[in-house]
Design an enzyme around this catalytic site. Structure first.
Site, PDB file in Angstrom:
ATOM      1  N   CYS A 150       0.833  -1.216   0.000  1.00 31.17           N
ATOM      2  CA  CYS A 150       0.000   0.000   0.000  1.00 31.17           C
ATOM      3  C   CYS A 150       0.868   1.268   0.000  1.00 31.17           C
ATOM      4  CB  CYS A 150      -0.953  -0.028   1.183  1.00 31.17           C
ATOM      5  SG  CYS A 150      -0.190  -0.505   2.749  1.00 31.17           S
TER       6      CYS A 150
HETATM    7  N1  LIG Z   1      -4.220  -4.376   4.925  1.00 28.10           N
HETATM    8  C1  LIG Z   1      -3.709  -3.671   3.932  1.00 28.10           C
HETATM    9  O1  LIG Z   1      -3.995  -2.475   3.749  1.00 28.10           O
HETATM   10  C2  LIG Z   1      -2.766  -4.331   2.962  1.00 28.10           C
HETATM   11  C3  LIG Z   1      -2.390  -3.609   1.825  1.00 28.10           C
HETATM   12  C4  LIG Z   1      -1.511  -4.212   0.908  1.00 28.10           C
HETATM   13  C5  LIG Z   1      -1.030  -5.482   1.144  1.00 28.10           C
HETATM   14  N2  LIG Z   1      -1.391  -6.137   2.269  1.00 28.10           N
HETATM   15  C6  LIG Z   1      -0.848  -7.489   2.473  1.00 28.10           C
HETATM   16  O2  LIG Z   1      -1.871  -8.422   2.178  1.00 28.10           O
HETATM   17  C7  LIG Z   1      -1.735  -9.568   3.012  1.00 28.10           C
HETATM   18  C8  LIG Z   1      -3.041  -9.751   3.787  1.00 28.10           C
HETATM   19  O3  LIG Z   1      -3.234  -8.607   4.590  1.00 28.10           O
HETATM   20  P1  LIG Z   1      -4.556  -8.382   5.439  1.00 28.10           P
HETATM   21  O4  LIG Z   1      -4.494  -6.977   5.914  1.00 28.10           O
HETATM   22  O5  LIG Z   1      -5.755  -8.837   4.704  1.00 28.10           O
HETATM   23  O6  LIG Z   1      -4.290  -9.374   6.672  1.00 28.10           O
HETATM   24  P2  LIG Z   1      -5.325  -9.952   7.711  1.00 28.10           P
HETATM   25  O7  LIG Z   1      -6.529  -9.082   7.800  1.00 28.10           O
HETATM   26  O8  LIG Z   1      -4.570 -10.213   8.967  1.00 28.10           O
HETATM   27  O9  LIG Z   1      -5.773 -11.357   7.063  1.00 28.10           O
HETATM   28  C9  LIG Z   1      -4.868 -12.419   6.944  1.00 28.10           C
HETATM   29  C10 LIG Z   1      -5.574 -13.641   6.365  1.00 28.10           C
HETATM   30  O10 LIG Z   1      -4.612 -14.690   6.220  1.00 28.10           O
HETATM   31  C11 LIG Z   1      -5.061 -15.848   6.950  1.00 28.10           C
HETATM   32  N3  LIG Z   1      -3.869 -16.471   7.525  1.00 28.10           N
HETATM   33  C12 LIG Z   1      -3.086 -15.978   8.515  1.00 28.10           C
HETATM   34  N4  LIG Z   1      -2.031 -16.793   8.739  1.00 28.10           N
HETATM   35  C13 LIG Z   1      -2.162 -17.837   7.870  1.00 28.10           C
HETATM   36  C14 LIG Z   1      -1.407 -19.020   7.628  1.00 28.10           C
HETATM   37  N5  LIG Z   1      -0.274 -19.263   8.296  1.00 28.10           N
HETATM   38  N6  LIG Z   1      -1.858 -19.870   6.690  1.00 28.10           N
HETATM   39  C15 LIG Z   1      -2.987 -19.627   5.984  1.00 28.10           C
HETATM   40  N7  LIG Z   1      -3.761 -18.528   6.199  1.00 28.10           N
HETATM   41  C16 LIG Z   1      -3.350 -17.651   7.123  1.00 28.10           C
HETATM   42  C17 LIG Z   1      -6.028 -15.328   7.961  1.00 28.10           C
HETATM   43  O11 LIG Z   1      -6.947 -16.364   8.260  1.00 28.10           O
HETATM   44  P3  LIG Z   1      -7.471 -16.765   9.713  1.00 28.10           P
HETATM   45  O12 LIG Z   1      -6.808 -15.841  10.696  1.00 28.10           O
HETATM   46  O13 LIG Z   1      -8.959 -16.588   9.641  1.00 28.10           O
HETATM   47  O14 LIG Z   1      -7.079 -18.172   9.894  1.00 28.10           O
HETATM   48  C18 LIG Z   1      -6.686 -14.182   7.226  1.00 28.10           C
HETATM   49  O15 LIG Z   1      -7.712 -14.661   6.398  1.00 28.10           O
HETATM   50  C19 LIG Z   1      -0.537  -9.301   3.926  1.00 28.10           C
HETATM   51  O16 LIG Z   1       0.594  -9.916   3.408  1.00 28.10           O
HETATM   52  C20 LIG Z   1      -0.411  -7.787   3.893  1.00 28.10           C
HETATM   53  O17 LIG Z   1       0.914  -7.341   4.122  1.00 28.10           O
HETATM   54  C21 LIG Z   1      -2.250  -5.610   3.170  1.00 28.10           C
END
Ligand SMILES: NC(=O)c1ccc[n+]([C@@H]2O[C@H](COP(=O)([O-])OP(=O)(O)OC[C@H]3O[C@@H](n4cnc5c(N)ncnc54)[C@H](OP(=O)(O)O)[C@@H]3O)[C@@H](O)[C@H]2O)c1
Length: 346
Positions: A150
């Site tokens: 982001c």
């Molecule tokens: N948030 C942002 O603004 C943003 C922007 C750009 C990129 N990103 C990137 O996008 C990715 C996701 O971000 P997010 O903000 O959506 O994170 P999040 O809200 O914490 O969601 C993470 C997801 O991954 C799952 N998960 C966690 N550990 C896992 C594992 N070991 N194996 C399989 N599934 C697992 C979780 O499932 P459960 O907990 O339900 O099991 C949840 O569905 C990250 O790498 C982040 O750096 C985020």
């Protein structure tokens, strides 16, 4: 119709993908994963996603999942994505990884900043950095996209024309960035709780944020030289939105009107970049829930500094919106499919 799986569909970027894909006429979501909520319904966690009534979360068992979809969105934490991305890629699927696992070309740099070894170095060269404004042609030809972070999206779109047209010095770029709390994901973290963030505003990861090498990698590619930036993120007490204020020294005197013209030329007909007229300034509210990046340019004549201000929605152009934009390009669809939205206010 393409079948799509969203891995990590209980998180912020995963659920944002599901929200966007309800409007996509050419894809059907056929599988969603969550480890903690496996067996539960999407609609129990997110009642507003009633489009997916009946679809249940399943654990990420890649040997089962690969049969269920043609396209895989990986919305997992860094490190958790690596192996599954490589597996689906090897199976010939189209993969869009929202984590940082395939963004950095140098595995040593990845290990240094993320503290995780990269076990699929051979696939790094296949991964295209999914910033359409810079790499559209490569995205159209690849099956593996590393969706940009982001902060890098907001920083790179702000700096690209200035560097590309050689308008600024390369050695003293400063990026002062602010993000809403959804940027840190949905997991529980006391520092991100309402009581800790409401009414507060603070810097974090000063001189050490993991997006620094990603920004530097792409700026260095653009300028064919080694660029280092000073990048300081701050936590805004709002849910979503990123505002970046970027400072760079102009090589020659330029008026704001000249600079705006250059940026307008650089971004041509880009559907999701809006270069604002002189005197107008970006606001995270004006890009909220949209895939736009708004950019404004100012010149501080006393210091000969160009000041670039950009705003995006971190979950849209900063993550899931940009991921869908990439998928549309990979599938040779209209790039704006499922992404046309009108700005909302308030
Ligand atoms: N948030 C942002 O603004 C943003 C922007 C750009 C990129 N990103 C990137 O996008 C990715 C996701 O971000 P997010 O903000 O959506 O994170 P999040 O809200 O914490 O969601 C993470 C997801 O991954 C799952 N998960 C966690 N550990 C896992 C594992 N070991 N194996 C399989 N599934 C697992 C979780 O499932 P459960 O907990 O339900 O099991 C949840 O569905 C990250 O790498 C982040 O750096 C985020």
């Amino acid at each position: 119709m393409y079948n799509v799986a969203v891995c990590g569909a209980s998180g912020y970027t995963g659920s944002e993908l599901l929200r966007l894909l309800t409007n996509h006429p050419f894809v059907k979501v056929t599988a969603v994963t969550s480890e903690k909520s496996a067996g539960g319904y999407i609609t129990d966690m997110f009642p507003f996603l009633c489009h997916y009534e009946g679809l249940k979360y399943e654990p990420l068992v890649k040997e089962d999942l690969h049969k269920k979809a043609d396209i895989f969105f990986m919305a997992l934490p860094h490190g958790a994505s690596q192996e599954a991305v490589a597996y689906f890629h090897k199976k010939g699927k189209k993969v869009l990884d929202l984590s940082a696992d395939y963004r950095l070309k140098n595995p040593d740099v990845y290990e240094k900043w993320y503290g995780v070894k990269h076990n699929y170095v051979d696939y790094l060269k296949d991964a295209v950095y999914g910033l359409p404004e810079l790499y559209r042609k490569d995205i159209a030809l690849t099956d593996l996209v590393a969706v940009p972070g982001c902060y890098p999206t907001a920083s790179l779109l702000g700096l690209y024309p200035a560097l590309y047209y050689n308008l600024i010095e390369k050695d003293n770029i400063i990026i002062d960035a602010k993000s809403g709390t959804s940027g840190a994901g949905r997991k529980a973290d006391y520092a991100l709780s309402f009581s800790e963030t409401f009414g507060s505003f603070r810097a974090y990861s000063v001189a050490s944020h993991r997006h620094t090498p990603e920004i530097e990698q792409i700026l260095s590619f653009i300028s064919s030289s080694d660029i280092k930036v000073s990048f300081t993120p701050h936590l805004l007490p709002v849910s979503r939105g990123i505002l970046c204020t970027i400072y760079a020294t102009l090589k020659e005197k330029k008026s704001v009107a000249e600079l705006v013209d250059t940026y307008i030329v650089a971004y041509g007909n880009e559907p999701f970049v809006r270069v604002l007229k002189k005197g107008r300034l970006p606001d995270i509210k004006r890009v909220g829930l949209t895939n736009y990046c708004d950019i404004a340019l100012s010149v501080d004549e006393r210091t000969n500094r160009l000041i670039i201000i950009t705003a995006i929605d971190n979950l849209m152009k900063g993550a899931s919106g940009q991921a869908v934009q990439n998928m549309n390009i990979m599938l040779s669809l209209d790039e704006t499919t499922a992404l046309k939205s009108v700005p909302i206010f308030p």
